[in-house]
Structure formats: C-alpha cells, structure tokens
Write a protein that holds these residues in place. Structure first.
Motif, short mmCIF file in Angstrom:
data_model
loop_
_atom_site.label_atom_id
_atom_site.label_comp_id
_atom_site.label_asym_id
_atom_site.label_seq_id
_atom_site.Cartn_x
_atom_site.Cartn_y
_atom_site.Cartn_z
N ILE A 199 2.10 1.95 10.82
CA ILE A 199 3.39 1.42 10.42
C ILE A 199 4.13 2.51 9.66
N ILE A 200 5.34 2.82 10.10
CA ILE A 200 6.13 3.86 9.46
C ILE A 200 6.49 3.41 8.05
N ALA A 245 1.16 -8.12 4.92
CA ALA A 245 1.88 -7.94 3.67
C ALA A 245 1.61 -6.56 3.07
N MET A 246 0.35 -6.09 3.12
CA MET A 246 0.03 -4.75 2.63
C MET A 246 0.82 -3.68 3.36
N LEU A 247 1.05 -3.92 4.64
CA LEU A 247 1.76 -2.94 5.47
C LEU A 247 3.27 -3.11 5.41
N GLY A 248 3.74 -4.09 4.65
CA GLY A 248 5.18 -4.29 4.53
C GLY A 248 5.79 -5.09 5.65
N LEU A 249 4.97 -5.82 6.42
CA LEU A 249 5.47 -6.60 7.54
C LEU A 249 5.69 -8.05 7.13
N GLY A 250 6.60 -8.70 7.81
CA GLY A 250 6.89 -10.10 7.53
C GLY A 250 5.89 -11.03 8.19
N ARG A 251 6.10 -12.31 7.99
CA ARG A 251 5.19 -13.32 8.52
C ARG A 251 5.39 -13.48 10.03
N GLU A 252 4.29 -13.72 10.73
CA GLU A 252 4.38 -13.99 12.16
C GLU A 252 5.12 -15.30 12.42
N LEU A 286 0.84 -1.19 0.00
CA LEU A 286 0.00 0.00 0.00
C LEU A 286 0.88 1.25 0.00
N PRO A 287 0.37 2.36 -0.54
CA PRO A 287 1.16 3.59 -0.56
C PRO A 287 1.27 4.20 0.84
N ILE A 294 4.70 11.97 10.22
CA ILE A 294 5.49 10.90 9.61
C ILE A 294 4.80 10.44 8.34
N ASP A 295 5.55 9.75 7.50
CA ASP A 295 4.97 9.02 6.38
C ASP A 295 4.63 7.62 6.88
N ALA A 296 3.34 7.29 6.89
CA ALA A 296 2.88 5.98 7.36
C ALA A 296 2.24 5.23 6.21
N VAL A 297 2.33 3.92 6.25
CA VAL A 297 1.65 3.10 5.25
C VAL A 297 0.14 3.29 5.42
N ARG A 298 -0.52 3.57 4.30
CA ARG A 298 -1.97 3.75 4.38
C ARG A 298 -2.63 2.48 4.90
N LEU A 299 -3.62 2.66 5.77
CA LEU A 299 -4.34 1.51 6.31
C LEU A 299 -5.22 0.87 5.24
N PRO A 300 -5.28 -0.45 5.21
CA PRO A 300 -6.15 -1.11 4.23
C PRO A 300 -7.62 -0.75 4.45
#
Length: 412
Positions: free
Chosen positions: A34-35, A318-325, A20-21, A171-177
């Motif tokens: 998420i930053i 994944a949309m937020l750029g985070l890895g797997r739990e 996501l942007p 801050i620049d944050a990842v847009r929420l889904p």
C-alpha cells in the motif's frame, strides 16, 4: 455476559488500531504493498517525441498535395531507430523510423509503412499526412513532478509498470504488519500414548490467510490450557516485536479457557470479549501494554476463520490506512426462518452468472469444515436501523484492492 454487536466491534477495532509507519521499498519489490505517500514522476513520459509506429518521418507540408492520381515522391534521407539518438537532417525527404524511435526537426509527422509504396531510395505517398500524425509527444502521459500515484493505493503489476515508465525507482509504502499466530489447547498436544488429540487446523489456516494478503506470520507452538504457560507463550510471541498476535481457543467461559486470565496477568486492556454474532461470539480483542494488538479467536475452526476474515483483516486494513470493506448487497427473497438475534455469518458460494447468484451451504455448523471446500464467500446477515434484514456477500479470500461498487445479487 453483555456482548457488543458486530458493527460496534468493527468500529472499536478501527478506532483502537494504530497506523503503521512507511518505509522505502524498491519498485520491483512493491507488489501488493500500500502506497504510504503520494508518488511523483521522476521523468517525463514519453521522455522525448517519438514515433507511434514503424514507418517514415516526414514534413507534413511536403505531403499536403499527395493523391492517388498524383503521388508525391520523397527521397529517403536516413533512419531513426529505437534506443539511438535522432539523426538531424536539413534535406527534404523522409526518414525511416521505428516504433519508439525519437523524432527530431524538421520532421513533424509519421506515415505508417503500409501506407506508402517503397522504392529502393524513396517512398511514394498517395494521401496527405496530418501534422503531428503518429507522434507521441514528450510528457503527454506524465510530466516530471506530476503526482502519478496516491497514498492508500494498492501496488499492482500495472502500477509497477507505470511507475517504471515514469522513472520511479522506489516508493514509500506502509510497513507490513508483523503477525504471530498462537494456538492453544491441551487437545493440540500430541503426547505419547494418547489418541485423543485434535489436529491443529486453526494455526495453519490463519497463517495461510495472513500469507494470502502478503504478510509473513510467525507460528508459535501450541500452548496448553494453563495460565502460566499461556503467559510464557504470549511473552515469547512478544519477543518477535509483532504488531498483532492472533490466538485460537481458550477464550470462552469454560474451566480451561485461560486466555483472558493470561492477558489480565500481562496487563492487557480488553476492549471487548464477546460479540453478538454466530459463529464466533466468544471472540476477544485486546491491546497489550506495549501497544501490540491481540485477537483471541474461538477454537471451532469455522468460527476462527470468520473471526480472522472479518476482525483480524479489519485491523490489518486499518493499520495500512484502508477503509472498511463494503461487500456486495444480496437480494434475499424469503428471510423467514433465519436467526433474528445478532449477526449471522454464513458459508456460501458466489457464482458470476448471468445472473450472479449466491447459494448458502446446507451445513452452517461452526465445526464442520467440509462445506467450505465448495464455498468461496461469506454472507453476513445484519439489520438496518429499522430492524429489517440486510444481506451482504464478502469473498472468503481477502483483498486490499479498492472495492468495486456493490453489485446486487440474488440469494438462492
């Protein structure tokens, strides 16, 4: 019907899900975000040399010979208060100073007020004061231009406090889904004169899970088991420009399970339909022509909860750029009697101990919700490359906080 395995389903979701942007978010509204880009300090912190405590600023050399037998007397020559500019002075002596107040030459040390004897216009020192003692130096915590927070970091209250100290207003944050929740099934329609309806639990439950991770889902009225009506409901959901649609029910192989047909009519790409797992094996994952992700979850409420917790949350991460739990490894003393086919996801309660332990619920059926009232975890039973069972514990409450190192716990 061939079903992919649980790890392959997660991998498929992570591969297909787009990033996501980012968007600008005011720092006081950034909790839980998420930053999306590294953050640099806008100002030095501390912003100036200042006192670390209430006391007296002095020249360290003036107190070098102080002792109990021969205390040194220093005249008071002014006061420095927090929030006010330091008053320069060239006269020898000591300056009363507050915690956080600026310190200016010639003073180069601070003595705590409880370490001196106070007189009306002077102080008595009975010990030396080291050069630089009790002084917080400008920029010792952060310098203007330093990278102080990094992309992918979760904004916590402590992060907000730190960034405010560093002069960061946004801050620049990842847009929420953007998420839409759609439940399906004729049984959810409370038509007059009929007592054979089912309370819609899946819609409120999944919407609550989305809110729990900081999202604001829209809920669409339950759709009947009719392909045309389902197409209309999905089109109405798409009007909200969602990144993700979650439906429950209507995805299995029954005569009234119409979600796959509706998705095909809309031109969706179905990535998988069915996963080798229990509960939740009919789960469906697709992409609509406009790029919106679509999860079709089972109608049984426990299966719907499992699908949302593991598959939908995987897509959101994944949309937020985070890895797997990763979860926490569980030591299983006796795996006998367990299902060796596919992945099992089991209701459980984790207790911190000592020692930490996980207890499986006695009732693991996919429609019984009452055991969940005493559960706080899911235990995932999978297999390693050699086919040996692997048990991993995940909190029922999803979190985007950085995973801690996996802690081994014992399964009871």
């Amino acid at each position: 019907m061939n079903r992919i395995d649980f790890p392959a389903a997660l991998a498929c979701i992570e591969t297909v899900t787009p990033d996501l942007p980012v968007e600008s978010v005011a720092i006081d509204e950034a909790l839980g975000r998420i930053i999306g880009a590294d953050v640099v300090a806008r100002a030095d912190y501390p912003r100036f040399d200042c006192s670390a405590m209430d006391g007296f600023a002095l020249v360290a050399a003036d107190a070098a010979d102080a002792s109990t037998d021969r205390p040194i007397r220093l005249d008071l020559v002014g006061e420095s208060r927090a929030g006010a500019a330091a008053v320069p002075t060239s006269a020898p002596g000591a300056c009363a100073i507050s915690t956080g107040a600026p310190i200016a030459p010639p003073f180069d040390a601070v003595v705590a007020k409880e370490r001196v004897v106070r007189q009306p216009s002077a102080i008595l020192l009975s010990e030396p004061v080291g050069l630089g003692r009790n002084i917080r130096r400008r920029g010792e915590d952060a310098r203007q231009g330093d990278i102080v927070a990094t992309s992918g970091q979760l904004v916590t209250p402590e992060v907000i406090g730190a960034l405010c100290c560093f002069g960061v207003p946004e801050i620049d944050a990842v847009r929420l889904p953007r998420v839409v929740v759609l439940t399906t099934g004729d049984e959810l329609r409370r038509t007059s004169g009929s007592e054979h309806f089912v309370h819609d639990s899946n819609g409120p439950m999944i919407a609550a899970m989305m809110r729990q991770v900081g999202l604001a889902p829209q809920i669409v009225s339950p759709a009947p088991d009719d392909p045309g009506a389902l197409v209309t409901s999905i089109e109405q959901a798409l009007a909200a420009a969602p990144d993700l649609i979650i439906s429950t029910g209507g995805i299995s192989v029954g005569d009234h399970d119409q979600v796959p047909a509706a998705l095909q009519a809309l031109g969706a790409t179905i990535h998988f339909r069915g996963v080798a797992m229990r509960p939740g094996k009919p789960v469906l994952f697709a992409t609509l022509p406009n790029g919106c992700l679509y999860f079709g979850l089972p109608g049984n409420p426990v299966a719907a909860a499992v699908g949302a917790r593991f598959f939908v949350i995987a897509a959101i991460r994944a949309m937020l750029g985070l890895g797997r739990e990763r979860g926490s490894a569980v030591a299983m003393a006796d795996p006998s009697g367990t299902d060796s086919v596919g992945t099992r996801i089991l209701k459980a309660r984790w207790r911190p101990g000592p020692p930490p332990a996980v207890t499986l619920a006695a009732d693991q059926r996919s429609h019984t919700m009452r055991p969940l009232l005493d559960c706080n975890s899911w235990v995932v039973r999978s297999a390693d490359p050699d086919g040996d069972p692997v048990w991993t514990c995940f909190a029922m409450t999803p979190s985007f906080a950085e995973d801690q190192e996996a802690e081994s716990v014992r399964l009871r």
